[in-house]
Design a protein around this motif. Structure first.
Motif, PDB file in Angstrom:
ATOM      1  N   ILE A 150       5.322  -6.536   2.857  1.00 21.63           N
ATOM      2  CA  ILE A 150       4.255  -5.570   2.498  1.00 21.63           C
ATOM      3  C   ILE A 150       2.703  -6.106   2.843  1.00 21.63           C
ATOM      4  CG2 ILE A 150       3.164  -4.350   0.710  1.00 21.63           C
ATOM      5  CD1 ILE A 150       6.068  -4.214  -0.689  1.00 21.63           C
ATOM      6  N   LEU A 151       2.669  -7.546   2.472  1.00 17.01           N
ATOM      7  CA  LEU A 151       1.343  -8.095   2.941  1.00 17.01           C
ATOM      8  C   LEU A 151       1.163  -7.844   4.380  1.00 17.01           C
ATOM      9  CD1 LEU A 151       1.430 -11.281   0.866  1.00 17.01           C
ATOM     10  CD2 LEU A 151       0.024  -9.358   0.335  1.00 17.01           C
ATOM     11  N   GLU A 152       2.416  -8.298   5.200  1.00 21.18           N
ATOM     12  CA  GLU A 152       2.003  -8.041   6.617  1.00 21.18           C
ATOM     13  C   GLU A 152       1.819  -6.580   6.970  1.00 21.18           C
ATOM     14  OE1 GLU A 152       1.796 -10.378   8.834  1.00 21.18           O
ATOM     15  OE2 GLU A 152       1.803 -11.775   7.026  1.00 21.18           O
ATOM     16  N   LEU A 153       2.518  -5.671   6.232  1.00 17.07           N
ATOM     17  CA  LEU A 153       2.223  -4.145   6.684  1.00 17.07           C
ATOM     18  C   LEU A 153       0.881  -3.673   6.388  1.00 17.07           C
ATOM     19  CD1 LEU A 153       5.494  -2.761   5.365  1.00 17.07           C
ATOM     20  CD2 LEU A 153       4.801  -3.002   7.819  1.00 17.07           C
ATOM     21  N   VAL A 154       0.301  -4.164   5.231  1.00 19.90           N
ATOM     22  CA  VAL A 154      -1.049  -3.791   4.955  1.00 19.90           C
ATOM     23  C   VAL A 154      -1.983  -4.795   5.804  1.00 19.90           C
ATOM     24  CG1 VAL A 154      -2.934  -3.892   3.191  1.00 19.90           C
ATOM     25  CG2 VAL A 154      -0.749  -3.509   2.630  1.00 19.90           C
ATOM     26  N   LYS A 155      -1.887  -5.890   6.135  1.00 22.72           N
ATOM     27  CA  LYS A 155      -2.572  -6.449   7.194  1.00 22.72           C
ATOM     28  C   LYS A 155      -2.763  -5.823   8.644  1.00 22.72           C
ATOM     29  CE  LYS A 155      -1.164 -10.740   6.791  1.00 22.72           C
ATOM     30  NZ  LYS A 155      -1.013 -12.310   7.123  1.00 22.72           N
ATOM     31  N   ALA A 156      -1.263  -5.403   9.065  1.00 17.78           N
ATOM     32  CA  ALA A 156      -1.486  -4.770  10.450  1.00 17.78           C
ATOM     33  C   ALA A 156      -1.878  -3.269  10.233  1.00 17.78           C
ATOM     34  CB  ALA A 156      -0.066  -4.671  10.772  1.00 17.78           C
ATOM     35  N   GLY A 157      -2.199  -2.675   9.185  1.00 19.76           N
ATOM     36  CA  GLY A 157      -2.446  -1.310   9.063  1.00 19.76           C
ATOM     37  C   GLY A 157      -1.256  -0.249   9.092  1.00 19.76           C
ATOM     38  N   VAL A 158      -0.098  -0.830   9.035  1.00 20.84           N
ATOM     39  CA  VAL A 158       0.876   0.153   8.936  1.00 20.84           C
ATOM     40  C   VAL A 158       1.094   0.961   7.635  1.00 20.84           C
ATOM     41  CG1 VAL A 158       3.282   0.338   8.852  1.00 20.84           C
ATOM     42  CG2 VAL A 158       2.394  -1.319  10.387  1.00 20.84           C
ATOM     43  N   VAL A 159       0.643   0.302   6.650  1.00 20.74           N
ATOM     44  CA  VAL A 159       0.442   0.941   5.284  1.00 20.74           C
ATOM     45  C   VAL A 159      -1.009   0.687   4.984  1.00 20.74           C
ATOM     46  CG1 VAL A 159       2.981   0.901   4.629  1.00 20.74           C
ATOM     47  CG2 VAL A 159       1.414  -0.631   3.957  1.00 20.74           C
ATOM     48  N   GLU A 160      -1.595   1.664   4.055  1.00 22.50           N
ATOM     49  CA  GLU A 160      -3.005   1.127   3.442  1.00 22.50           C
ATOM     50  C   GLU A 160      -3.001   0.840   2.254  1.00 22.50           C
ATOM     51  OE1 GLU A 160      -6.287   4.269   4.411  1.00 22.50           O
ATOM     52  OE2 GLU A 160      -4.572   5.686   4.224  1.00 22.50           O
ATOM     53  N   ILE A 161      -1.998   1.013   1.532  1.00 27.10           N
ATOM     54  CA  ILE A 161      -1.954   0.421   0.173  1.00 27.10           C
ATOM     55  C   ILE A 161      -0.575  -0.407  -0.247  1.00 27.10           C
ATOM     56  CG2 ILE A 161      -1.401   1.068  -2.238  1.00 27.10           C
ATOM     57  CD1 ILE A 161      -3.648   3.126  -1.653  1.00 27.10           C
ATOM     58  N   GLY A 162      -0.467  -1.500  -0.661  1.00 27.64           N
ATOM     59  CA  GLY A 162       0.563  -2.215  -1.127  1.00 27.64           C
ATOM     60  C   GLY A 162       0.724  -2.293  -2.454  1.00 27.64           C
ATOM     61  N   ILE A 163       2.123  -2.381  -3.045  1.00 33.43           N
ATOM     62  CA  ILE A 163       2.198  -2.700  -4.405  1.00 33.43           C
ATOM     63  C   ILE A 163       2.867  -3.950  -4.531  1.00 33.43           C
ATOM     64  CG2 ILE A 163       2.881  -1.967  -6.576  1.00 33.43           C
ATOM     65  CD1 ILE A 163       2.284   0.962  -5.784  1.00 33.43           C
ATOM     66  N   ILE A 164       2.828  -5.134  -4.897  1.00 37.46           N
ATOM     67  CA  ILE A 164       3.394  -6.226  -4.610  1.00 37.46           C
ATOM     68  C   ILE A 164       3.162  -6.940  -6.017  1.00 37.46           C
ATOM     69  CG2 ILE A 164       2.718  -6.282  -2.441  1.00 37.46           C
ATOM     70  CD1 ILE A 164       0.612  -8.459  -2.967  1.00 37.46           C
ATOM     71  N   ARG A 165       3.767  -8.190  -5.949  1.00 36.71           N
ATOM     72  CA  ARG A 165       4.024  -8.968  -7.009  1.00 36.71           C
ATOM     73  C   ARG A 165       3.193 -10.314  -6.858  1.00 36.71           C
ATOM     74  NH1 ARG A 165       7.277  -8.502 -11.234  1.00 36.71           N
ATOM     75  NH2 ARG A 165       8.861  -7.317  -9.963  1.00 36.71           N
ATOM     76  N   THR A 166       2.643 -11.050  -7.828  1.00 35.44           N
ATOM     77  CA  THR A 166       2.071 -12.217  -7.569  1.00 35.44           C
ATOM     78  C   THR A 166       3.080 -13.190  -7.562  1.00 35.44           C
ATOM     79  OG1 THR A 166       1.702 -12.528  -9.965  1.00 35.44           O
ATOM     80  CG2 THR A 166      -0.040 -11.699  -8.581  1.00 35.44           C
ATOM     81  N   PRO A 167       2.722 -14.428  -6.923  1.00 30.19           N
ATOM     82  CA  PRO A 167       1.647 -15.005  -6.188  1.00 30.19           C
ATOM     83  C   PRO A 167       1.342 -14.459  -4.698  1.00 30.19           C
ATOM     84  CG  PRO A 167       3.215 -16.884  -6.467  1.00 30.19           C
ATOM     85  CD  PRO A 167       3.992 -15.631  -6.957  1.00 30.19           C
ATOM     86  N   PHE A 168       0.360 -14.436  -4.246  1.00 30.51           N
ATOM     87  CA  PHE A 168      -0.109 -14.200  -3.014  1.00 30.51           C
ATOM     88  C   PHE A 168      -1.230 -14.583  -2.548  1.00 30.51           C
ATOM     89  CE2 PHE A 168      -1.970 -10.655  -5.358  1.00 30.51           C
ATOM     90  CZ  PHE A 168      -2.994 -10.105  -4.355  1.00 30.51           C
ATOM     91  N   ASN A 169      -1.730 -14.801  -1.271  1.00 29.02           N
ATOM     92  CA  ASN A 169      -2.966 -15.317  -0.903  1.00 29.02           C
ATOM     93  C   ASN A 169      -3.851 -13.855  -0.857  1.00 29.02           C
ATOM     94  OD1 ASN A 169      -5.272 -15.902   0.534  1.00 29.02           O
ATOM     95  ND2 ASN A 169      -4.130 -17.084   2.082  1.00 29.02           N
TER      96      ASN A 169
END
Length: 213
Positions: free
Chosen positions: A58-77
């Motif tokens: 999901i982090l990669e999808l948000v960075k690439a603009g494939v999705v606008e919003i991500g719902i994820i779990r910590t930890p992350f950068n």
């Protein structure tokens, strides 16, 4: 012509359009439906495109603009993302009854010393480090990437599974008994993210308002 102008106005105001969201499975099943229903009542002209995946994907999808919003779990950068914290989820230890000595709802990490552990691979390093700080080397019999398989194996009596609290319901009716692990360093957070310093569509901004409210 009048209809076209109205459609353009609705698009500008976020009353129409498509919102792409990436989400972890536990949020999709437990958290997201309520928020989507609330949003849909207010903005029935907005359609959804939901992608269920892991936090890393999901982090990669948000960075690439494939999705606008991500719902994820910590930890992350967090360097390139804005975020809203949604819930804190303590780490839980789940097993069949014969692994537990009492009926308490909580357990210290030391209470897992010497017991066979089934660990979700993403949290393995954090769990092992926390155990060592507590004074023992954990007996990890399996590190695994699939939560449902891990829960099933624990239900078969292979060992004690360790997962965040909101993931327990992913596989219901397994006869597992859970204890909350009293260890702050193992608490995870469910987070909604979007790309920092990046354009957000009006539907996406409206959707974030549902979580801020």
């Amino acid at each position: 012509m009048e209809r076209t102008e109205k459609e353009l106005k609705d698009l500008r105001e976020g009353l129409q359009g498509t919102l792409a969201i990436g989400t972890i499975s536990s949020a999709e099943e437990m958290l997201l439906p309520e928020k989507i229903q609330a949003f849909h009542k207010k903005y029935p002209g907005v359609d959804f495109r939901i992608k269920e995946s892991s936090t890393f994907e999901i982090l990669e999808l948000v960075k690439a603009g494939v999705v606008e919003i991500g719902i994820i779990r910590t930890p992350f950068n967090q360097d390139i993302f804005e975020n809203i914290s949604l819930s804190d989820e303590p780490m839980m230890a789940g097993a069949l009854d014969f692994f537990w000595n009492n009926e308490t709802e909580y357990i210290d990490l030391k209470g897992l010393e010497g017991k066979p552990l089934l660990i979700y691979n993403r949290y393995a390093n954090n769990i092992e480090e926390a155990c060592r700080k507590a004074g023992f080397e954990p007996r990890v019999i399996c590190r695994i990437d699939d939560t449902r398989t891990m829960l099933k194996w624990a239900s078969d009596g292979m060992g004690i599974t360790m997962i965040p609290r909101d993931m327990i319901s992913l596989v219901p009716d397994l006869n597992l008994h859970f204890r909350e692990i009293k260890e702050e360093s193992l608490v995870t957070r469910v987070i909604i993210i979007w790309k920092k310093n990046h354009y957000l569509s009006t539907p996406a901004r409206h959707f974030l308002e549902v979580f801020r409210g």
